[in-house]
Design a protein around this motif. Structure first.
Motif, PDB file in Angstrom:
ATOM      1  N   SER A 121       0.811  -1.216   0.000  1.00  0.00           N
ATOM      2  CA  SER A 121       0.000   0.000   0.000  1.00  0.00           C
ATOM      3  C   SER A 121       0.843   1.265   0.000  1.00  0.00           C
ATOM      4  CB  SER A 121      -0.921  -0.008   1.220  1.00  0.00           C
ATOM      5  OG  SER A 121      -0.151  -0.071   2.429  1.00  0.00           O
ATOM      6  N   ARG A 122       2.158   1.161   0.294  1.00  0.00           N
ATOM      7  CA  ARG A 122       3.026   2.348   0.261  1.00  0.00           C
ATOM      8  C   ARG A 122       3.725   2.501  -1.079  1.00  0.00           C
ATOM      9  NH1 ARG A 122       6.974   0.800   4.859  1.00  0.00           N
ATOM     10  NH2 ARG A 122       6.759  -1.124   3.657  1.00  0.00           N
ATOM     11  N   GLY A 123       3.518   1.579  -1.998  1.00  0.00           N
ATOM     12  CA  GLY A 123       4.176   1.659  -3.302  1.00  0.00           C
ATOM     13  C   GLY A 123       5.494   0.919  -3.344  1.00  0.00           C
ATOM     14  N   LEU A 124       5.887   0.192  -2.299  1.00  0.00           N
ATOM     15  CA  LEU A 124       7.157  -0.533  -2.254  1.00  0.00           C
ATOM     16  C   LEU A 124       6.960  -1.922  -2.854  1.00  0.00           C
ATOM     17  CD1 LEU A 124      10.100  -0.379  -1.204  1.00  0.00           C
ATOM     18  CD2 LEU A 124       9.307  -1.561   0.848  1.00  0.00           C
ATOM     19  N   THR A 125       7.815  -2.291  -3.805  1.00  0.00           N
ATOM     20  CA  THR A 125       7.705  -3.584  -4.479  1.00  0.00           C
ATOM     21  C   THR A 125       8.197  -4.684  -3.535  1.00  0.00           C
ATOM     22  OG1 THR A 125       8.118  -2.513  -6.595  1.00  0.00           O
ATOM     23  CG2 THR A 125       8.335  -4.909  -6.505  1.00  0.00           C
ATOM     24  N   VAL A 126       7.301  -5.656  -3.267  1.00  0.00           N
ATOM     25  CA  VAL A 126       7.641  -6.760  -2.364  1.00  0.00           C
ATOM     26  C   VAL A 126       7.918  -8.064  -3.116  1.00  0.00           C
ATOM     27  CG1 VAL A 126       6.342  -5.729  -0.469  1.00  0.00           C
ATOM     28  CG2 VAL A 126       5.202  -7.304  -2.030  1.00  0.00           C
TER      29      VAL A 126
END
Length: 727
Positions: A121-126
């Motif tokens: 949800s923060r835009g960080l690719t997991v």
């Protein structure tokens, strides 16, 4: 007054001055008519070019929509997969993250897209399909990208720009990953438009695609890329910089062209400089609302000028004939004859033009009938209104039998009626904008595997009248893929058998030692039994049992190598695989009098791959090195095995002291069935390279200083300690 002039004066009833004035007026009228005729011809040619450009726009627009539609389903589908949702629920769960990585990589490989990745949800690719590549999207933040902003708000996102991580441009399509009504993250796919760009580069006339701000991002003329059709405002530049749409580019110069309205307001006249030469084009542009883009199609203005010039020439000739007709008024019979000849010529041209139109229609029909792709048109109710011969051949039904049919269609497979109905309703509701694979039933009972792509049918007034589908028969392709996989397994098995054949003598040598020892211990046991020496008897029998077990282990090891099957990707330790390969070749090494020097770096990370195939590569390379030293003096025979990490890749080098590779055959050494040995199959190195490339690596060779050859195996997909810990 000359006689001719007097006659002309009597004819027109005017004085010589008035006669000259009349002829002058006629000349002015002729010139005016010629000019008007030339402009009419030019406008007519412009209208034809505008229509052609509009058709080109329709084709190119369909291509762009086709690319987007092909991949539009990927983010939505992937966002619902349990592995993706598990990764969002447990970002610290290493197993969940790895499962999502493998799932995204598998889907991305099948779809043929550039990359498929998951953001929280923060835009960080997991998780990402390129998690094991460099550079990878994992750990990168794309919160500034519009497609992330749209998807995290619960909508579908679409955005074209230069990649923040790779620096390569592409079309990004995104969808929200939801659990219930809550958006937990975003799944995005990156699609390359390079195929469309390369196709445009081969066309004769310019094609330009601009974004919503008028910036050119696809063009058949490379020099026009990243130029703007208008001055950009400060807000536009700020938006582009904030979202890094075009990387670090901050300036967008105006396109080197000028526009003016063309004839009758249809299209525009563009003056531009191409390859240093001034050019003029007729341009037509059309918005693409689904993307927010605008597509420009241009055609050369030279045919317009040529049509005008030809009209002027024709008009001038007509005026000259008219004047000559006045001078030769008395030769009316000849004039009538010439008119009849001209009429006959005109009729002949009309007939030729009619034949040409008929031939063009016949050619169009022949091209349509020659298509290998099945075409099917349906109205809004689902009734079939058109099929081509390819679809009839694909289903076994004639055109008359299919036209007018309503679903369920006769070629729908009875075992998959529910799937066919779902695809039909998805198309009718406008949801199926991508290709889907389905199974049909041929009239003779055979199954036909197909890939179907559907687009809307729009009439001339822009009204939606039905659906046009293209159906591709992929049955042969699927069968060929299955045969290729089976053939590859057979080649690998054949190579293992060939390797074992070469080790047969060594195997006999290894078995001979424990068998001789068993015989000696049995003889000793017999003697001890006669002498009633119980402890020595038991000791001899125990030794005989151990030698029998040793023989069984040797046979078991060889049989296991022959019959083992690949189990897929697993975590493999390079040191263990090297030791297993050396254990299989221990007798071969001893019989050839060679030494093995190991130089394995400590704490090497495991490799994600197929253990059986990787061990086969090591065994083949070591065995090749042993065979290459047949003519090397025995004291100098040595095999060096080195393993180390280099740039997140595991590098294994296997060196020998043989004669080296002849430069004349160096470019053929990895070809299948090529061998320099009279008893070789020529499969070993070819299979080794294939296995290395399927593991994302490579296999190469080089000459060794002082004589010999070094084979270098590089493997990607290394699991580093950081990745294993989940950090």
């Amino acid at each position: 007054m000359p006689r001719a002039s007097k006659q002309e004066g009597r004819l027109f009833g005017r004085t010589p001055a008035r006669l000259a004035l009349a002829w002058g007026a006629v000349a002015v009228l002729c010139v005016g008519a010629i000019v008007v005729f030339g402009e009419w011809a030019a406008k007519r040619e412009i209208t034809a070019q505008v229509d052609a450009n509009r058709r080109a726009i329709e084709v190119d627009s369909l291509g762009l929509h086709g690319v987007a539609a092909k991949y539009r389903y990927l983010p939505f589908t992937a966002a619902q997969h349990p592995a993706v949702l598990s990764a969002l629920r447990g970002p610290a769960d290493t197993g969940a993250i790895q499962a999502a990585n493998l799932y995204l990589a598998a889907v991305n490989q099948v779809a043929g897209s550039e990359a498929l990745y998951l953001m929280d949800s923060r835009g960080l690719t997991v998780a990402a399909s390129n998690w094991n590549e460099h550079p990878t999207f994992v750990g990168q933040s794309y919160a500034n990208r519009p497609y992330f902003v749209d998807a995290i708000a619960g909508n579908e996102g679409m955005f074209y720009g230069i990649g923040q991580t790779t620096g390569e441009p592409g079309l990004f399509i995104s969808a929200p990953a939801k659990e219930g009504a809550e958006v937990r993250g975003v799944v995005a796919v990156k699609v390359s438009l390079s195929d469309i760009q390369n196709t445009w580069l081969s066309v004769r006339d310019p094609i330009v695609l601009t974004d919503a701000r008028g910036i050119v991002f696809l063009s058949s003329i490379p020099g026009w890329l990243y130029h703007a059709t208008r001055e950009l405002s400060a807000e536009d530049l700020k938006w582009i910089a904030r979202h890094k749409q075009y990387g670090e580019r901050a300036r967008f110069e105006l396109l080197p062209w000028s526009m003016a309205p063309a004839a009758q307001g249809r299209g525009r006249l563009v003056r531009a400089t191409v390859d240093g030469q001034p050019r003029r084009f007729i341009s037509v542009d059309h918005p693409l609302p689904d993307f927010g883009w605008r597509l420009f199609a241009m055609s050369d203005y030279a045919p317009v000028a040529k049509a005008r010039t030809q009209a002027w020439v024709l008009g001038g000739l007509s005026a000259t004939l008219l004047v000559l007709g006045g001078f030769y008024w008395r030769l009316r019979e000849r004039r009538f004859y010439e008119q009849r000849e001209a009429q006959r010529e005109l009729e002949q041209r009309v007939q030729e033009r009619t034949r040409a139109l008929g031939d063009a229609h016949a050619m169009q029909k022949s091209m349509e009938d020659s298509l290998l792709v099945g075409m099917r048109a349906r109205d809004l109710d689902g009734r079939i209104v058109y099929v081509n011969p390819a679809l009839c051949a694909m289903t076994g039904y004639t055109e008359e039998e299919l036209l007018g049919q309503m679903p369920p269609y006769p070629y729908w497979h009875p075992d998959e009626l529910d799937e066919h109905w779902r695809n039909f309703h998805a198309t009718a509701n406008g949801a199926a904008r991508h290709g889907f694979e389905s199974r049909m039933r041929h009239r003779d009972g055979n199954d036909v595997l197909t890939m179907t792509y559907t687009a809307r049918l729009i009439d001339a007034s822009g009204r939606h009248t039905g659906w046009m589908s293209s159906v591709v028969d992929i049955t042969a392709q699927r069968r060929a893929e299955a045969r290729e996989r089976a053939h590859e397994l057979q080649l690998q098995h054949a190579q293992r058998l060939a390797s074992l054949g070469e080790m047969a003598s060594t195997l006999a040598h290894e078995l001979n030692q424990p068998l001789m020892a068993m015989s000696n211990y049995a003889s000793a046991a017999k003697a001890f039994a006669l002498q009633e020496k119980g402890p020595l008897l038991m000791e001899s029998l125990d030794e005989a049992i151990r030698q029998a077990q040793r023989s069984a282990d040797i046979v078991k090891r060889i049989r296991g190598f022959v019959h083992q099957r690949t189990v897929g990707d697993e975590s493999c330790q390079m040191e263990s695989m090297v030791q297993n390969a050396l254990a299989l070749l221990r007798g071969e090494i001893r019989s050839r009098g060679a030494r093995v020097h190991l130089d394995l770096a400590p704490a090497l990370p495991p490799v994600v791959g197929d253990r059986v195939l990787l061990e086969q590569v090591l065994l083949n390379l070591i065995l090749n090195g042993l065979q290459a030293m047949d003519r090397t003096p025995r004291p100098l025979r040595a095999i060096g095995i080195q393993a180390e990490m280099s740039s997140n890749r595991l590098v294994v080098r296997i060196a020998d002291r043989g004669a080296g590779v002849d430069p004349e055959i160096a470019d053929k050494i990895f070809e299948a069935f090529f061998t320099s040995r009279t008893d070789g199959l020529g499969l070993g190195l070819s299979i080794c390279r294939t296995i290395a490339e399927r593991h994302g690596g490579s296999l190469s060779f080089s000459s060794r200083e002082g004589g010999g050859t070094v084979f270098t195996l590089e493997l990607a997909g290394v699991t580093t300690p950081t990745q294993m810990s989940g950090s």
